[in-house]
Enzyme design. Structure first.
Site, PDB file in Angstrom:
ATOM      1  N   ASN A   9     -15.212  -2.338  17.944  1.00  0.00           N
ATOM      2  CA  ASN A   9     -14.160  -3.090  17.254  1.00  0.00           C
ATOM      3  C   ASN A   9     -14.607  -3.264  15.808  1.00  0.00           C
ATOM      4  O   ASN A   9     -15.486  -4.075  15.518  1.00  0.00           O
ATOM      5  CB  ASN A   9     -13.963  -4.452  17.943  1.00  0.00           C
ATOM      6  N   LYS A  11     -12.972  -4.521  13.442  1.00  0.00           N
ATOM      7  CA  LYS A  11     -12.375  -5.710  12.810  1.00  0.00           C
ATOM      8  C   LYS A  11     -11.809  -5.317  11.437  1.00  0.00           C
ATOM      9  O   LYS A  11     -11.254  -4.243  11.299  1.00  0.00           O
ATOM     10  CB  LYS A  11     -13.385  -6.854  12.763  1.00  0.00           C
ATOM     11  N   HIS A  96      -7.785 -10.834  21.400  1.00  0.00           N
ATOM     12  CA  HIS A  96      -9.152 -11.004  20.898  1.00  0.00           C
ATOM     13  C   HIS A  96      -9.347 -12.443  20.436  1.00  0.00           C
ATOM     14  O   HIS A  96      -8.411 -13.069  19.930  1.00  0.00           O
ATOM     15  CB  HIS A  96      -9.419 -10.034  19.740  1.00  0.00           C
ATOM     16  N   GLU A  98     -10.586 -13.702  17.897  1.00  0.00           N
ATOM     17  CA  GLU A  98     -10.209 -13.975  16.497  1.00  0.00           C
ATOM     18  C   GLU A  98      -8.692 -14.097  16.357  1.00  0.00           C
ATOM     19  O   GLU A  98      -8.206 -14.845  15.514  1.00  0.00           O
ATOM     20  CB  GLU A  98     -10.811 -12.910  15.577  1.00  0.00           C
ATOM     21  N   GLU A 170     -15.521 -11.904  26.403  1.00  0.00           N
ATOM     22  CA  GLU A 170     -16.245 -12.164  25.161  1.00  0.00           C
ATOM     23  C   GLU A 170     -16.326 -13.672  24.951  1.00  0.00           C
ATOM     24  O   GLU A 170     -15.366 -14.284  24.468  1.00  0.00           O
ATOM     25  CB  GLU A 170     -15.501 -11.544  23.970  1.00  0.00           C
ATOM     26  N   GLY A 176     -20.427 -12.633  16.860  1.00  0.00           N
ATOM     27  CA  GLY A 176     -20.860 -12.659  15.467  1.00  0.00           C
ATOM     28  C   GLY A 176     -21.894 -13.734  15.177  1.00  0.00           C
ATOM     29  O   GLY A 176     -22.160 -14.046  14.014  1.00  0.00           O
ATOM     30  N   SER A 212     -22.206 -10.167  20.147  1.00  0.00           N
ATOM     31  CA  SER A 212     -23.550  -9.908  19.613  1.00  0.00           C
ATOM     32  C   SER A 212     -24.331  -8.851  20.400  1.00  0.00           C
ATOM     33  O   SER A 212     -25.554  -8.941  20.539  1.00  0.00           O
ATOM     34  CB  SER A 212     -24.355 -11.211  19.507  1.00  0.00           C
TER      35      SER A 212
HETATM   36  P1  13P Z   1     -19.977  -8.912  17.443  1.00  0.00           P
HETATM   37  O1  13P Z   1     -20.509  -7.729  18.222  1.00  0.00           O
HETATM   38  O2  13P Z   1     -20.030  -8.719  15.955  1.00  0.00           O
HETATM   39  O3  13P Z   1     -20.553 -10.195  17.926  1.00  0.00           O
HETATM   40  O4  13P Z   1     -18.396  -8.963  17.793  1.00  0.00           O
HETATM   41  C1  13P Z   1     -18.008  -8.967  19.103  1.00  0.00           C
HETATM   42  C2  13P Z   1     -16.550  -8.780  19.172  1.00  0.00           C
HETATM   43  O5  13P Z   1     -15.787  -9.674  18.850  1.00  0.00           O
HETATM   44  C3  13P Z   1     -16.054  -7.456  19.588  1.00  0.00           C
HETATM   45  O6  13P Z   1     -14.680  -7.502  19.830  1.00  0.00           O
END
Ligand code: 13P
Length: 251
Positions: A9, A11, A96, A98, A170, A176, A212
């Site tokens: 992803n 982002k 997701h 976010e 997740e 993150g 992470s």
């Molecule tokens: P990170 O791997 O940066 O923690 O992000 C995870 C994520 O949200 C993948 O969709």
């Protein structure tokens, strides 16, 4: 070896030119490995560049990070599932954390999006996960079950939709932050999700873990048979490191 999904992803990173450079490096570094699929979720503006760049390799696909539920019309700034499909998407991330926590998406909206993704014949990756506060209050399973139930009941009934999705667990507190769930923590929630899916007659659904995940911890996480793959943000942005993670993480 069991089949595993490695989902990247990106982002809000990597525009079209950067995406093309990324793929040139990745494709040189990574040749198809048995029982491994690599899914890329670039930002919508880079979708066509990625889908084209991946060519016809059966082990690779491109997907969109989010969709709006209407197929087309006066919805400034939004991307629909049919438009993403035109740009080459085969899959879509839905719900997701976010989208839920930064953009305020509700469970009900996630459900409408999931139904739209199924309607457009894209493969949905439904993301679920609890916040730290919810985890500390012992509410992880309740939250995750509610997210599954609400999202999947929008797709023509939970039973019909459930068999056609991939789930990504997740935990919000692990995204993150550099703080990931232990393989045992992740496997416990995966087992609960799998039990819920089995109650809804979905026995083949894949469950990915995200939060992470990186080159150092991916192999330990994937040593848990409950994990069918990983959904990776930050550690997927470097094509060389990502190629190495996909190549070496499976045991
Ligand atoms: P990170 O791997 O940066 O923690 O992000 C995870 C994520 O949200 C993948 O969709």
């Amino acid at each position: 070896m069991r089949p595993l999904v490695f989902a990247a992803n990106w982002k809000m990173n990597l525009g079209p030119a950067e995406a093309r450079d990324y793929l040139a490096t990745f494709l040189k570094a990574y040749s198809p490995q048995p029982n491994r699929q690599v899914w890329f979720f670039p930002p919508a503006v880079s979708l066509e560049a990625v889908a084209t760049g991946l060519g016809n390799r059966a082990d690779l696909l491109a997907g969109v990070q989010d969709v709006y539920w209407e197929p087309k019309g006066a919805f400034t700034g939004a991307t629909s599932a049919p438009l993403a499909a035109q740009a080459g998407a085969k899959a879509a991330l839905i719900g997701h954390s976010e989208r839920r926590h930064v953009f305020g998406e509700t469970d009900e909206q996630t459900g409408r999006k999931l139904a739209a993704v199924l309607e457009a014949k894209l493969h949905p990756v439904l993301c679920v996960g609890e916040t730290l506060e919810q985890r500390d209050a012992g509410r992880t399973l309740e939250v995750v079950t509610r997210q599954l139930e609400t999202a999947l009941s929008g797709g023509g009934g939970a039973r019909a939709a459930t068999a056609r999705v991939t789930i990504a667990y997740e935990p919000v507190w692990a995204i993150g932050t550099g703080r990931n769930a232990t393989p045992h923590d992740a496997a416990t929630v995966h087992a609960a999700i799998r039990a819920w899916l089995e109650q809804h007659e979905a026995t083949e659904t894949r469950i990915l873990y995200g939060g992470s995940v990186n080159l150092k911890n991916a192999a330990d996480l994937l040593a848990e048979p409950e994990l069918d793959g990983v959904l990776v943000g930050g550690a997927s942005l470097d094509p060389t490191g990502w190629g190495e993670l996909v190549r070496t993480a499976a045991v």
